[in-house]
Design a protein around this motif. Structure first.
Motif, PDB file in Angstrom:
ATOM      1  N   TRP A  35       0.827  -1.205   0.000  1.00  0.00           N
ATOM      2  CA  TRP A  35       0.000   0.000   0.000  1.00  0.00           C
ATOM      3  C   TRP A  35       0.861   1.256   0.000  1.00  0.00           C
ATOM      4  O   TRP A  35       1.981   1.262   0.528  1.00  0.00           O
ATOM      5  CB  TRP A  35      -0.910   0.019   1.224  1.00  0.00           C
ATOM      6  N   TRP A  36       0.316   2.318  -0.551  1.00  0.00           N
ATOM      7  CA  TRP A  36       1.022   3.595  -0.562  1.00  0.00           C
ATOM      8  C   TRP A  36       0.942   4.317   0.772  1.00  0.00           C
ATOM      9  O   TRP A  36       1.737   5.209   1.045  1.00  0.00           O
ATOM     10  CB  TRP A  36       0.444   4.509  -1.651  1.00  0.00           C
ATOM     11  N   GLU A  37      -0.046   3.971   1.579  1.00  0.00           N
ATOM     12  CA  GLU A  37      -0.192   4.589   2.891  1.00  0.00           C
ATOM     13  C   GLU A  37      -0.257   3.485   3.943  1.00  0.00           C
ATOM     14  O   GLU A  37      -0.593   2.340   3.635  1.00  0.00           O
ATOM     15  CB  GLU A  37      -1.464   5.449   2.957  1.00  0.00           C
ATOM     16  N   PRO A  38       0.072   3.812   5.199  1.00  0.00           N
ATOM     17  CA  PRO A  38       0.039   2.787   6.250  1.00  0.00           C
ATOM     18  C   PRO A  38      -1.357   2.192   6.401  1.00  0.00           C
ATOM     19  O   PRO A  38      -2.366   2.917   6.351  1.00  0.00           O
ATOM     20  CB  PRO A  38       0.451   3.562   7.508  1.00  0.00           C
ATOM     21  N   GLU A  39      -1.420   0.889   6.605  1.00  0.00           N
ATOM     22  CA  GLU A  39      -2.718   0.229   6.767  1.00  0.00           C
ATOM     23  C   GLU A  39      -3.480   0.796   7.961  1.00  0.00           C
ATOM     24  O   GLU A  39      -4.712   0.813   7.966  1.00  0.00           O
ATOM     25  CB  GLU A  39      -2.521  -1.278   6.929  1.00  0.00           C
ATOM     26  N   SER A  40      -2.769   1.267   8.963  1.00  0.00           N
ATOM     27  CA  SER A  40      -3.422   1.822  10.152  1.00  0.00           C
ATOM     28  C   SER A  40      -4.189   3.105   9.856  1.00  0.00           C
ATOM     29  O   SER A  40      -5.027   3.538  10.654  1.00  0.00           O
ATOM     30  CB  SER A  40      -2.377   2.097  11.242  1.00  0.00           C
ATOM     31  N   GLU A  41      -3.911   3.744   8.700  1.00  0.00           N
ATOM     32  CA  GLU A  41      -4.580   4.998   8.348  1.00  0.00           C
ATOM     33  C   GLU A  41      -5.892   4.774   7.599  1.00  0.00           C
ATOM     34  O   GLU A  41      -6.619   5.720   7.319  1.00  0.00           O
ATOM     35  CB  GLU A  41      -3.652   5.856   7.487  1.00  0.00           C
ATOM     36  N   ALA A  42      -6.206   3.527   7.249  1.00  0.00           N
ATOM     37  CA  ALA A  42      -7.426   3.240   6.491  1.00  0.00           C
ATOM     38  C   ALA A  42      -8.614   3.105   7.440  1.00  0.00           C
ATOM     39  O   ALA A  42      -8.565   2.358   8.410  1.00  0.00           O
ATOM     40  CB  ALA A  42      -7.253   1.959   5.684  1.00  0.00           C
ATOM     41  N   ARG A  43      -9.697   3.824   7.138  1.00  0.00           N
ATOM     42  CA  ARG A  43     -10.922   3.702   7.935  1.00  0.00           C
ATOM     43  C   ARG A  43     -11.829   2.603   7.405  1.00  0.00           C
ATOM     44  O   ARG A  43     -12.674   2.094   8.130  1.00  0.00           O
ATOM     45  CB  ARG A  43     -11.684   5.026   7.959  1.00  0.00           C
ATOM     46  N   VAL A  44     -11.686   2.283   6.126  1.00  0.00           N
ATOM     47  CA  VAL A  44     -12.474   1.214   5.518  1.00  0.00           C
ATOM     48  C   VAL A  44     -11.551   0.375   4.654  1.00  0.00           C
ATOM     49  O   VAL A  44     -10.696   0.920   3.949  1.00  0.00           O
ATOM     50  CB  VAL A  44     -13.612   1.773   4.632  1.00  0.00           C
ATOM     51  N   VAL A  45     -11.712  -0.946   4.707  1.00  0.00           N
ATOM     52  CA  VAL A  45     -10.997  -1.844   3.809  1.00  0.00           C
ATOM     53  C   VAL A  45     -11.982  -2.901   3.315  1.00  0.00           C
ATOM     54  O   VAL A  45     -12.614  -3.596   4.115  1.00  0.00           O
ATOM     55  CB  VAL A  45      -9.807  -2.549   4.496  1.00  0.00           C
ATOM     56  N   ILE A  46     -12.129  -2.998   1.997  1.00  0.00           N
ATOM     57  CA  ILE A  46     -12.970  -4.031   1.370  1.00  0.00           C
ATOM     58  C   ILE A  46     -12.044  -4.994   0.644  1.00  0.00           C
ATOM     59  O   ILE A  46     -11.240  -4.578  -0.198  1.00  0.00           O
ATOM     60  CB  ILE A  46     -13.976  -3.417   0.388  1.00  0.00           C
ATOM     61  N   ARG A  47     -12.181  -6.278   0.968  1.00  0.00           N
ATOM     62  CA  ARG A  47     -11.324  -7.285   0.353  1.00  0.00           C
ATOM     63  C   ARG A  47     -12.167  -8.266  -0.451  1.00  0.00           C
ATOM     64  O   ARG A  47     -13.238  -8.688  -0.021  1.00  0.00           O
ATOM     65  CB  ARG A  47     -10.534  -8.051   1.432  1.00  0.00           C
ATOM     66  N   THR A  48     -11.662  -8.608  -1.641  1.00  0.00           N
ATOM     67  CA  THR A  48     -12.239  -9.683  -2.446  1.00  0.00           C
ATOM     68  C   THR A  48     -11.094 -10.623  -2.831  1.00  0.00           C
ATOM     69  O   THR A  48      -9.937 -10.398  -2.460  1.00  0.00           O
ATOM     70  CB  THR A  48     -12.917  -9.151  -3.712  1.00  0.00           C
ATOM     71  N   GLU A  49     -11.419 -11.644  -3.580  1.00  0.00           N
ATOM     72  CA  GLU A  49     -10.383 -12.607  -3.983  1.00  0.00           C
ATOM     73  C   GLU A  49      -9.290 -11.950  -4.812  1.00  0.00           C
ATOM     74  O   GLU A  49      -8.115 -12.319  -4.716  1.00  0.00           O
ATOM     75  CB  GLU A  49     -11.018 -13.743  -4.782  1.00  0.00           C
ATOM     76  N   HIS A  50      -9.650 -10.938  -5.591  1.00  0.00           N
ATOM     77  CA  HIS A  50      -8.708 -10.375  -6.554  1.00  0.00           C
ATOM     78  C   HIS A  50      -8.268  -8.940  -6.245  1.00  0.00           C
ATOM     79  O   HIS A  50      -7.391  -8.424  -6.941  1.00  0.00           O
ATOM     80  CB  HIS A  50      -9.318 -10.402  -7.962  1.00  0.00           C
ATOM     81  N   ALA A  51      -8.848  -8.298  -5.257  1.00  0.00           N
ATOM     82  CA  ALA A  51      -8.529  -6.888  -5.024  1.00  0.00           C
ATOM     83  C   ALA A  51      -8.718  -6.508  -3.566  1.00  0.00           C
ATOM     84  O   ALA A  51      -9.456  -7.158  -2.823  1.00  0.00           O
ATOM     85  CB  ALA A  51      -9.400  -5.993  -5.910  1.00  0.00           C
ATOM     86  N   VAL A  52      -8.028  -5.433  -3.181  1.00  0.00           N
ATOM     87  CA  VAL A  52      -8.188  -4.819  -1.864  1.00  0.00           C
ATOM     88  C   VAL A  52      -8.445  -3.330  -2.102  1.00  0.00           C
ATOM     89  O   VAL A  52      -7.687  -2.669  -2.822  1.00  0.00           O
ATOM     90  CB  VAL A  52      -6.939  -4.993  -0.990  1.00  0.00           C
ATOM     91  N   ALA A  53      -9.515  -2.801  -1.497  1.00  0.00           N
ATOM     92  CA  ALA A  53      -9.873  -1.393  -1.683  1.00  0.00           C
ATOM     93  C   ALA A  53      -9.941  -0.701  -0.325  1.00  0.00           C
ATOM     94  O   ALA A  53     -10.957  -0.811   0.379  1.00  0.00           O
ATOM     95  CB  ALA A  53     -11.201  -1.266  -2.412  1.00  0.00           C
ATOM     96  N   PRO A  54      -8.873  -0.008   0.077  1.00  0.00           N
ATOM     97  CA  PRO A  54      -8.926   0.766   1.326  1.00  0.00           C
ATOM     98  C   PRO A  54      -9.332   2.222   1.065  1.00  0.00           C
ATOM     99  O   PRO A  54      -9.070   2.773  -0.008  1.00  0.00           O
ATOM    100  CB  PRO A  54      -7.474   0.700   1.820  1.00  0.00           C
ATOM    101  N   CYS A  55      -9.952   2.816   2.059  1.00  0.00           N
ATOM    102  CA  CYS A  55     -10.312   4.229   2.002  1.00  0.00           C
ATOM    103  C   CYS A  55      -9.596   4.937   3.149  1.00  0.00           C
ATOM    104  O   CYS A  55      -9.802   4.605   4.319  1.00  0.00           O
ATOM    105  CB  CYS A  55     -11.819   4.409   2.116  1.00  0.00           C
ATOM    106  N   PHE A  56      -8.767   5.916   2.804  1.00  0.00           N
ATOM    107  CA  PHE A  56      -7.951   6.620   3.784  1.00  0.00           C
ATOM    108  C   PHE A  56      -8.556   7.979   4.131  1.00  0.00           C
ATOM    109  O   PHE A  56      -8.918   8.760   3.247  1.00  0.00           O
ATOM    110  CB  PHE A  56      -6.535   6.828   3.245  1.00  0.00           C
TER     111      PHE A  56
END
Length: 288
Positions: A88-109
């Protein structure tokens, strides 16, 4: 601040990677959750839809009551998309939302607004339900937009264009540039503009915002010097591109965003001064 073009592109990208996919992981920090949405299991559901409305983004999950994730970026938020094993380009701790699927991860910072509610409740949302027509959509209703602008004629046109209850999706950049191209003062009162002029201003904003849907650097001047992408926005102290008059800026009463303008091209005769900010009196402790 992300404007309607940015959120529209965000929805397009998220839709490509999430729509129709099964959620394998869902992490969320400090959301506002309705009672109806609280008991719904998002993990295991399908992502049914990803849509935008102006500056608002909605991700709908196929739970029994169809839970919707509502985010608003304001000045600080952003959605990212990664492969499951990608750094990730930003620390995982900074994400308020993370959506995971088999092929992708979508965090919202850093989104200031994160809500979970049902699709039915979204129709009653105190903000979303009152949004004006979305200016970037193909089915944008111009007559509705003009009517909503006219609902409060005792304000200047620049302030009216930023009212998301009148038109959804216009931000400061497109406000400033549309008013320049329509040769209209930002401080012209709505009551003094006829419907033809309001239509021209809104059409300019709509044309510009739709031309910026492809994700390249935002610009309002096309086919010209690539380094000078705007007509007047952020151009105070520089000569204007049309007549050479120096671009200026000014504030609006009760509005935190200012306007850039060409005094000659836009026939600006008066720039009202905002009310002074009361001085803060700080009581200092005596030295020992």
């Amino acid at each position: 601040m992300p404007e309607g073009d940015t959120i529209f592109r965000t929805a397009v990208v998220l839709r490509r990677v999430l729509a129709g996919q099964r959620v394998t992981g869902f992490e969320i920090t400090a959301p506002k959750v309705s009672g109806a949405a609280r008991g719904e299991a998002i993990v295991g559901s399908l992502v049914d839809a990803v849509e935008s409305n102006g500056k608002h983004l909605f991700i709908t999950f196929g739970t029994p009551q169809r839970v919707v994730l509502h985010t608003h970026m304001k000045m600080s938020g952003s959605w990212h998309v990664y492969r499951p094993d990608e750094r990730w380009w930003e620390p995982e701790s900074e994400a308020r939302v993370v959506i995971r699927t088999e092929h992708a991860v979508a965090p919202c910072f850093h989104p200031p607004i994160v809500e979970l509610l049902t699709e039915k409740e979204l129709g009653l949302h105190r903000v979303v339900s009152r949004l004006g027509p979305d200016i970037i959509r193909d089915d944008f209703d111009m007559d509705d937009a003009i009517g909503r602008i006219r609902s409060d004629e005792d304000r200047d046109i620049a302030t009216a264009l930023l009212d998301q209850h009148a038109i959804s999706g216009i931000g400061n950049v497109f406000k400033v540039e549309a008013l320049f191209l329509a040769r209209t003062s930002p401080w012209a009162q709505v009551r003094d503009l006829d419907d033809a002029k309001l239509r021209e201003i809104i059409e300019q904003a709509r044309r510009l915002i739709r031309l910026n849907r492809d994700g390249r650097d935002r610009r309002t001047r096309f086919g010209l010097n690539a380094r000078e992408r705007m007509w007047v926005d952020e151009g105070a102290g520089l000569p204007g591109h049309v007549c050479g008059t120096m671009v200026e800026s000014g504030w609006h009463p009760d509005e935190v965003r200012k306007s850039w303008y060409c005094r000659a091209c836009q026939n600006v005769t008066t720039v009202p001064r905002p009310a002074p900010v009361p001085a803060m009196h700080v009581r200092h402790r005596d030295r020992p």
